[in-house]
Each structure stands twice: as C-alpha cells, then as structure tokens.
Design a protein around this motif. Sequence first.
Motif, PDB file in Angstrom:
ATOM      1  N   LEU A  75      -8.778 -36.667 -31.305  1.00  0.00           N
ATOM      2  CA  LEU A  75      -8.452 -35.595 -32.401  1.00  0.00           C
ATOM      3  C   LEU A  75      -8.272 -34.169 -32.332  1.00  0.00           C
ATOM      4  N   TRP A  76      -9.348 -33.667 -31.912  1.00  0.00           N
ATOM      5  CA  TRP A  76      -8.577 -32.396 -31.482  1.00  0.00           C
ATOM      6  C   TRP A  76      -7.517 -32.011 -30.920  1.00  0.00           C
ATOM      7  N   LYS A  77      -7.248 -33.123 -29.465  1.00  0.00           N
ATOM      8  CA  LYS A  77      -6.609 -32.827 -28.883  1.00  0.00           C
ATOM      9  C   LYS A  77      -4.977 -32.799 -29.829  1.00  0.00           C
ATOM     10  N   THR A 115     -19.802 -20.528 -28.886  1.00  0.00           N
ATOM     11  CA  THR A 115     -21.262 -20.907 -28.554  1.00  0.00           C
ATOM     12  C   THR A 115     -20.177 -22.408 -27.902  1.00  0.00           C
ATOM     13  N   ARG A 116     -20.997 -22.990 -26.657  1.00  0.00           N
ATOM     14  CA  ARG A 116     -20.500 -24.432 -26.375  1.00  0.00           C
ATOM     15  C   ARG A 116     -21.854 -24.988 -25.503  1.00  0.00           C
ATOM     16  N   VAL A 117     -21.629 -26.039 -24.677  1.00  0.00           N
ATOM     17  CA  VAL A 117     -23.193 -27.052 -24.551  1.00  0.00           C
ATOM     18  C   VAL A 117     -22.628 -27.214 -23.627  1.00  0.00           C
ATOM     19  N   VAL A 144      -5.056 -32.389 -32.910  1.00  0.00           N
ATOM     20  CA  VAL A 144      -4.474 -31.335 -33.858  1.00  0.00           C
ATOM     21  C   VAL A 144      -4.326 -29.940 -33.195  1.00  0.00           C
ATOM     22  N   ARG A 145      -4.570 -29.937 -31.433  1.00  0.00           N
ATOM     23  CA  ARG A 145      -4.115 -28.674 -31.108  1.00  0.00           C
ATOM     24  C   ARG A 145      -3.294 -28.941 -30.727  1.00  0.00           C
ATOM     25  N   LYS A 146      -2.496 -29.855 -30.069  1.00  0.00           N
ATOM     26  CA  LYS A 146      -1.065 -29.917 -29.419  1.00  0.00           C
ATOM     27  C   LYS A 146       0.019 -30.133 -30.950  1.00  0.00           C
ATOM     28  N   LEU A 148      -9.292 -23.389 -22.825  1.00  0.00           N
ATOM     29  CA  LEU A 148      -8.709 -24.628 -23.596  1.00  0.00           C
ATOM     30  C   LEU A 148      -8.865 -23.960 -24.922  1.00  0.00           C
ATOM     31  N   ARG A 149      -9.487 -23.701 -25.562  1.00  0.00           N
ATOM     32  CA  ARG A 149     -10.188 -22.825 -27.216  1.00  0.00           C
ATOM     33  C   ARG A 149      -8.965 -21.606 -27.179  1.00  0.00           C
ATOM     34  N   ASN A 150      -8.987 -21.043 -26.229  1.00  0.00           N
ATOM     35  CA  ASN A 150      -8.792 -19.896 -27.212  1.00  0.00           C
ATOM     36  C   ASN A 150      -7.694 -20.250 -28.573  1.00  0.00           C
ATOM     37  N   CYS A 151      -7.728 -19.222 -29.175  1.00  0.00           N
ATOM     38  CA  CYS A 151      -7.209 -19.135 -30.305  1.00  0.00           C
ATOM     39  C   CYS A 151      -5.945 -19.059 -30.854  1.00  0.00           C
ATOM     40  N   LEU A 152      -5.437 -20.265 -31.806  1.00  0.00           N
ATOM     41  CA  LEU A 152      -4.542 -20.714 -31.638  1.00  0.00           C
ATOM     42  C   LEU A 152      -3.271 -20.548 -32.395  1.00  0.00           C
ATOM     43  N   ASN A 205     -13.525 -30.408 -37.616  1.00  0.00           N
ATOM     44  CA  ASN A 205     -11.823 -29.855 -37.760  1.00  0.00           C
ATOM     45  C   ASN A 205     -10.961 -29.583 -35.921  1.00  0.00           C
ATOM     46  N   VAL A 206     -10.499 -28.862 -35.745  1.00  0.00           N
ATOM     47  CA  VAL A 206      -9.524 -28.644 -34.607  1.00  0.00           C
ATOM     48  C   VAL A 206     -10.786 -27.244 -33.897  1.00  0.00           C
ATOM     49  N   PHE A 207     -11.320 -26.474 -34.675  1.00  0.00           N
ATOM     50  CA  PHE A 207     -12.589 -25.741 -34.630  1.00  0.00           C
ATOM     51  C   PHE A 207     -14.074 -26.262 -33.920  1.00  0.00           C
ATOM     52  N   GLU A 252     -19.357 -28.294 -23.719  1.00  0.00           N
ATOM     53  CA  GLU A 252     -18.514 -28.741 -24.893  1.00  0.00           C
ATOM     54  C   GLU A 252     -18.501 -27.860 -26.302  1.00  0.00           C
ATOM     55  N   LYS A 253     -18.153 -28.065 -26.597  1.00  0.00           N
ATOM     56  CA  LYS A 253     -18.699 -27.089 -28.834  1.00  0.00           C
ATOM     57  C   LYS A 253     -20.030 -28.280 -29.325  1.00  0.00           C
ATOM     58  N   PRO A 254     -20.436 -27.002 -29.592  1.00  0.00           N
ATOM     59  CA  PRO A 254     -22.371 -27.954 -29.941  1.00  0.00           C
ATOM     60  C   PRO A 254     -21.762 -29.008 -31.324  1.00  0.00           C
ATOM     61  N   GLU A 301      -9.306 -14.313 -42.029  1.00  0.00           N
ATOM     62  CA  GLU A 301     -10.824 -13.232 -42.206  1.00  0.00           C
ATOM     63  C   GLU A 301     -10.939 -11.795 -40.477  1.00  0.00           C
ATOM     64  N   THR A 302      -9.868 -12.989 -39.919  1.00  0.00           N
ATOM     65  CA  THR A 302      -9.387 -12.424 -37.948  1.00  0.00           C
ATOM     66  C   THR A 302      -8.634 -10.969 -38.626  1.00  0.00           C
ATOM     67  N   THR A 303      -7.127 -11.773 -38.925  1.00  0.00           N
ATOM     68  CA  THR A 303      -6.375 -10.527 -39.139  1.00  0.00           C
ATOM     69  C   THR A 303      -7.054  -9.857 -39.858  1.00  0.00           C
ATOM     70  N   VAL A 328      -0.701 -13.395 -46.408  1.00  0.00           N
ATOM     71  CA  VAL A 328       0.455 -14.303 -45.110  1.00  0.00           C
ATOM     72  C   VAL A 328      -0.247 -15.519 -45.134  1.00  0.00           C
ATOM     73  N   ILE A 329      -1.293 -15.973 -44.617  1.00  0.00           N
ATOM     74  CA  ILE A 329      -1.668 -17.198 -44.025  1.00  0.00           C
ATOM     75  C   ILE A 329      -1.160 -17.778 -45.374  1.00  0.00           C
ATOM     76  N   GLY A 330      -1.528 -17.873 -47.100  1.00  0.00           N
ATOM     77  CA  GLY A 330      -1.077 -19.104 -47.361  1.00  0.00           C
ATOM     78  C   GLY A 330       0.185 -19.084 -47.572  1.00  0.00           C
TER      79      GLY A 330
HETATM   80  C1  HEM Z   1      -6.322 -11.056 -34.734  1.00  0.00           C
HETATM   81  C2  HEM Z   1      -6.793 -12.168 -35.235  1.00  0.00           C
HETATM   82  C3  HEM Z   1      -7.496 -13.686 -34.494  1.00  0.00           C
HETATM   83  C4  HEM Z   1      -8.215 -13.325 -33.797  1.00  0.00           C
HETATM   84  C5  HEM Z   1      -9.016 -12.261 -33.010  1.00  0.00           C
HETATM   85  C6  HEM Z   1      -9.476 -14.519 -33.665  1.00  0.00           C
HETATM   86  C7  HEM Z   1     -10.078 -15.230 -32.181  1.00  0.00           C
HETATM   87  C8  HEM Z   1     -10.117 -16.074 -31.746  1.00  0.00           C
HETATM   88  C9  HEM Z   1     -11.033 -16.623 -31.098  1.00  0.00           C
HETATM   89  C10 HEM Z   1     -11.976 -15.360 -29.770  1.00  0.00           C
HETATM   90  C11 HEM Z   1     -11.154 -17.509 -30.728  1.00  0.00           C
HETATM   91  C12 HEM Z   1     -12.074 -18.550 -29.901  1.00  0.00           C
HETATM   92  C13 HEM Z   1     -13.420 -19.822 -30.627  1.00  0.00           C
HETATM   93  C14 HEM Z   1     -13.920 -20.386 -29.910  1.00  0.00           C
HETATM   94  O1  HEM Z   1     -13.927 -20.375 -28.142  1.00  0.00           O
HETATM   95  O2  HEM Z   1     -15.033 -21.180 -29.302  1.00  0.00           O
HETATM   96  C15 HEM Z   1     -10.144 -18.820 -31.781  1.00  0.00           C
HETATM   97  C16 HEM Z   1      -9.735 -19.718 -32.028  1.00  0.00           C
HETATM   98  C17 HEM Z   1      -9.043 -20.274 -32.943  1.00  0.00           C
HETATM   99  N1  HEM Z   1      -8.527 -19.759 -33.855  1.00  0.00           N
HETATM  100 FE1  HEM Z   1      -8.357 -17.378 -34.098  1.00  0.00          FE
HETATM  101  N2  HEM Z   1      -8.570 -15.275 -33.829  1.00  0.00           N
HETATM  102  C18 HEM Z   1      -7.075 -15.094 -34.649  1.00  0.00           C
HETATM  103  C19 HEM Z   1      -6.400 -15.284 -36.201  1.00  0.00           C
HETATM  104  C20 HEM Z   1      -6.329 -16.601 -35.568  1.00  0.00           C
HETATM  105  C21 HEM Z   1      -5.137 -17.246 -36.813  1.00  0.00           C
HETATM  106  C22 HEM Z   1      -4.437 -16.103 -37.917  1.00  0.00           C
HETATM  107  C23 HEM Z   1      -5.267 -18.412 -36.618  1.00  0.00           C
HETATM  108  C24 HEM Z   1      -4.503 -19.841 -37.055  1.00  0.00           C
HETATM  109  C25 HEM Z   1      -3.348 -19.221 -38.550  1.00  0.00           C
HETATM  110  C26 HEM Z   1      -6.071 -18.207 -35.831  1.00  0.00           C
HETATM  111  C27 HEM Z   1      -6.356 -19.879 -35.554  1.00  0.00           C
HETATM  112  C28 HEM Z   1      -7.468 -20.236 -34.565  1.00  0.00           C
HETATM  113  C29 HEM Z   1      -8.446 -21.799 -34.353  1.00  0.00           C
HETATM  114  C30 HEM Z   1      -7.558 -22.822 -35.243  1.00  0.00           C
HETATM  115  C31 HEM Z   1      -9.287 -21.156 -33.475  1.00  0.00           C
HETATM  116  C32 HEM Z   1      -9.886 -22.960 -32.464  1.00  0.00           C
HETATM  117  C33 HEM Z   1      -9.009 -23.300 -31.972  1.00  0.00           C
HETATM  118  C34 HEM Z   1      -9.053 -24.753 -30.514  1.00  0.00           C
HETATM  119  O3  HEM Z   1     -11.005 -24.936 -30.691  1.00  0.00           O
HETATM  120  O4  HEM Z   1      -8.879 -25.330 -30.196  1.00  0.00           O
HETATM  121  N3  HEM Z   1      -6.527 -17.053 -34.896  1.00  0.00           N
HETATM  122  N4  HEM Z   1      -9.462 -17.491 -32.512  1.00  0.00           N
END
Ligand code: HEM
Length: 553
Positions: free
Chosen positions: A138-140, A387-389, A142-144, A488-492, A128-130, A111-113, A313-315, A195-197
């Motif tokens: 609620l996670w399901k 991180t998971r528990v 929002v994710r879906k 299951l929790r890969n990047c949405l 939130n969904v993260f 599970e998530k912590p 931050e990521t992109t 872009v996200i804005g």
């Molecule tokens: C290069 C860009 C990105 C990278 C490398 C990245 C990477 C990741 C990773 C590794 C996770 C998994 C976290 C976990 O398992 O705990 C994650 C989750 C997530 N990412 Fe990204 N991300 C990127 C871009 C984005 C963008 C553009 C969005 C949305 C606009 C986004 C939204 C999310 C969300 C909402 C989750 C949580 C999903 C869940 O727990 O169900 N990410 N991301």
Amino acid sequence: MSSSVSSAVDVPSALLIIASVIVAIYVPSLISYLRAWFILQRIPSPPVDSIFSGHAKSLTQLKRHKYEQRCIETAGKPVYRLRVFNKYRVVIADPNLLQELFAAEREGALEKPDEQPFPIGHGKPETNVFSDKTSSPLWKLVRKGTAPAFQAVNMRQFHNHVVAVVDRLIEGIKAKGSGAVVDFGDIGQRESFDVIGMVGFGKDFRASRNIDDKTTNTCALITSFLQEAVLRAGNPMRKFWRSKAVIAAEEDAQRLANVLEELVVDCQKRQPTAGDDKSISSHLLRLRDAEGRQLSFRRLVQEFFIFFLAGSETTGHTIAWTLYFLAKNPEAMAKLEAELAEAGLLVTPANPTPRAFTFADIGKLHYLDRVIKESMRLQPVAASPLTRVATRDLRLSDGTVIPAGVTVEAAQYTPMRDERWGWHRGSDFIPDRWEEADMEYHVRSAPAAVGAQNGKATAQTSEEDLEIDAQVVSEHKVRRFNPFGQGLRNCLGQQLARMNVPTAVAMFVSNFKLELTPEDAKKSIEELEILKGTLQPNNGIHMICRPRTCNEE
Ligand code: HEM
C-alpha cells in the motif's frame, strides 16, 4: 472422589503448560533484548534524566534539536544512544554514516517504526504514506500513485492558486494600514494551508481571506495534534494520563478526523474519477491495488490527513523563517530587493504596479534561491531526527553496530550546520555560501565503503537525484544538506514546497518593507523557536509592514 483426583492432576499440568507458553513467548524476546543491550553498551550515551524513564524527559522538552547538539558534545561523537523507559534508540548525526544508513534502507535493512504515537480519530490506528512500512504494497501504491500530482507540469498549472492566495494575504495586510504589526508565523500557516487546500483537494478553507479571524480553524487542530504527537513520541506513557491537556488534544484529534472525513466525502462526490483532475485527492481516489480495490475510507482519511499536515505545517514555517532571516539581515534583504527590482517584480515609485510573479520566475531568481536554502539549512522545519527501525543488524563503517529491532534516528539539524562537516560559520546566515557549486555535498575522507550488513556500497539518495548522485558518489561526496529528507522516504511533496516558498517570499518582499518589532528583534532565535513536530515560531514572528507604495523610509 474421582473428580477431586483429576483436578489435583490437572492444576499442576495446566500451570506447567502456562509456564511453558510464557517461557516460549518471552524468553526469545528477553534473549534478543539482552543481546541488543549488550551490543549497544559500546555506543556512548549522554547522562539519563532518570533511571526509570531514561532520556524521556529531555526528549519531550520541545527543544530536541538543541539537545541533539548537547548529546554529541557529551557523547564525544556524532553517534549516541538514548533510552526511553526500556526502549533504546541510536542517533546518527555524521553525514557519512547517514549516507550509509539510507543506502541500507534501500536494501530493506530499515523500516518505519511500528506504531503511530498519536492516531487521529477513534478506533484501530490506520497507517498512511508517511507512517506505513516501506515493504508494504500500500505504501508503494500510494507513493507511486500520488507522485504525478507533484510533477512540474502540474506545479506550473497550480501556480496561479498560490499567487491568488498570497495576493489575498497581501490585500489583508495592506487593509490594516501602513506600519501595522503582522505575525508572519500566522500568515505563513494561512498561506500554506489554503495552498494545500486548493492544490491538494480543490477546497477553499478561507484561511487567507480574513487574517484577523482567530476562530479555531483546521490549522489550529493540526498544531494541537502535532504537539501531542511529539510529546507521546518522547513519552509513550502519556496516553494513559487523563490530564486536561491530553483530553483536549484527543478531542482536537477527533475534530480533525471529522473535518477530514467530510472532505473525503466531498471529494468523492465531486470528482470520483475525473482523469484531468490533477489534485492530490483525485490521485488518491483513482488508486487501485493489484485486485482492483480502492483505498478504504479509513485509509483515505489518513492519507488526506498526512498530505494536509505535511503540506501545511512545513511550508508555512519555512516561509516565516525565511522572512525572519531577511528582516534580520538588511544586507541580504537589499540584495533580494535588487534582484526582484531587476526582474520587474518589486513595487517601486518608478514601477508602482509590477508584473505578476510567474512560475518561470522561480528558476531565474538565484539570490532568492540562496536565501531560501540558507534559511532551510539554519531552521529546517523537519528538525527532529527521521526515525527508522533496523530490520537486521547494521554495521556502519565507524564500527557502530545497530542490532536488529532497535530504533535508529537520522539527525536532521546538526549535520546541516556543524563546522566539522564543512559548514564554515555554520550558525550564521550567509546566503552567498550557496554560490559555490555542490555546497550540499562534502567530500568523504575515505571512499564510501559500507552499505548494509552485507557490506555492499550503494550510497544513494533519492529517485529524483539519480543522475547527480552517480557523479558525486564516484567522487566520494556525501550529502549533508537534506531538509527534505533522504533516500526512499524523502519528501513526496517537495516540488510543491519548492514552488510555494519562493513565490510567497518574493511576493511579500516585493510588496512590503518588513521590519521585526523591537520585542522580536531583541529575542535570540532560541527564544523565538519551538520544536513541536516541526521547528516553528513559538509565539509568532511579528513584523512591522509598510506597503512599498507608501515610499516610507
Ligand atoms: C518546506 C517544506 C517541506 C519540508 C521541509 C518537508 C520535509 C520532509 C521530510 C524531511 C520528509 C522525510 C520524513 C522521513 O524520512 O521520515 C518528508 C516526507 C514527506 N513529505 Fe514533506 N516536507 C515539506 C513539504 C511537503 C509538502 C508540501 C507535502 C505535500 C503536500 C509533503 C508531503 C510529504 C509526504 C507525504 C512525506 C512522506 C513520504 C514517504 O514516507 O514516502 N511535504 N517531508
């Protein structure tokens, strides 16, 4: 007289009741703590920084990914145990075991912590969904409910926003004159933020309009939030310190909450339910639970926040690192220039006004794809372990047991570069390695065997990858390239990143000759990077930009 007799009788029995309650509450948790402690002693642990706080200091030093490599060396295996005060965590870096871990997550064993280390705004922290539990309805929901916002058809439709944002940045850089020094750490942030804005919330934050405007914007608030969150994750006691830095971070978090609250209100006013609006905000506002209720205002603020944070931050940092690697590797840059020229996208004397970059180009520019993959492998922005528990005892195929209730961390950094999992010259930038098919997988030495405690083999990665996984699992292949997470929790939002990063990188390279400033060229990547929630440039990445139309050598 009678009252003094009754109080003499009452006090000991009251004490007895209190003592029994304390025993009833604490003894079971003490027993389970001792049990976990006993089981965990079999997992090697690197030396602690202090007997009291365990490994807390090393975890807060903002170089967590490098510490991960050192821990594996000192522990002698890619599974090790850390302690933060009285709490244990097991870190797993072996892709074979990670595969088992994510299979176990699918069966509900992870599970998530419980808590967010650093909530935004005042009041009771909201998830939130993260951060929400995988078992939470609620996670399901929002994710879906938000997944359709990232479908290819929407990405195609939103691509023009990305091109417009990058065009604005290109004009801004050109306006500085040929040879100007530009910080692409900052440019990447401005790009992804706008872009996200636009794509997510239909809001122009104007970060790409005036690149010299350093007045504090929401980007800066997010950066400040992330830094504090990562420091608190390493040291939960930090929230009790009233230092200037902690107070400033809390004030920034409150300001961020205010901006997001306004944005939610704006979006609610603008398009409460319009079905043809494909933005993330509109998907969030349309969500209804089984009883027909909308998400609460506080939950909406948290959802807006996480999409902003995860989306920008990521992109932005991925764009910056990719341009850095290209500038550092002239041979790779030349190959990319040739590919862009061939596609009619590069500014050249013969083609001074090339055609605009289109959505369809993304799938055709194979070398660009390799360059981005290689950059994400070497500098994965999500470099901190996931991180998971454990919700129940987990037994992995190497004999490691993770007791119920213990935190388990899936390493992201080492599995994507270590020689032992087939990354030949794993620390070098070699985009051509991606010419080989299936590079993101490696062959498991023994057949996949263990899932969760029940021993069911269910090696599985993500919904999107079902087809390829069925094939690779039957060949005992294991995923070891997962910058977007796994399971299951890969990047949405990965489809947005997969559309945004290539577009921005191609457009910047098409328009400019980029050269690292002598100061930044001299620095090693270790000097340039910092892990503040995401793996990002520490003090920017500075490049000398020459518009290609100038035709300078
Ligand atoms: C290069 C860009 C990105 C990278 C490398 C990245 C990477 C990741 C990773 C590794 C996770 C998994 C976290 C976990 O398992 O705990 C994650 C989750 C997530 N990412 Fe990204 N991300 C990127 C871009 C984005 C963008 C553009 C969005 C949305 C606009 C986004 C939204 C999310 C969300 C909402 C989750 C949580 C999903 C869940 O727990 O169900 N990410 N991301």
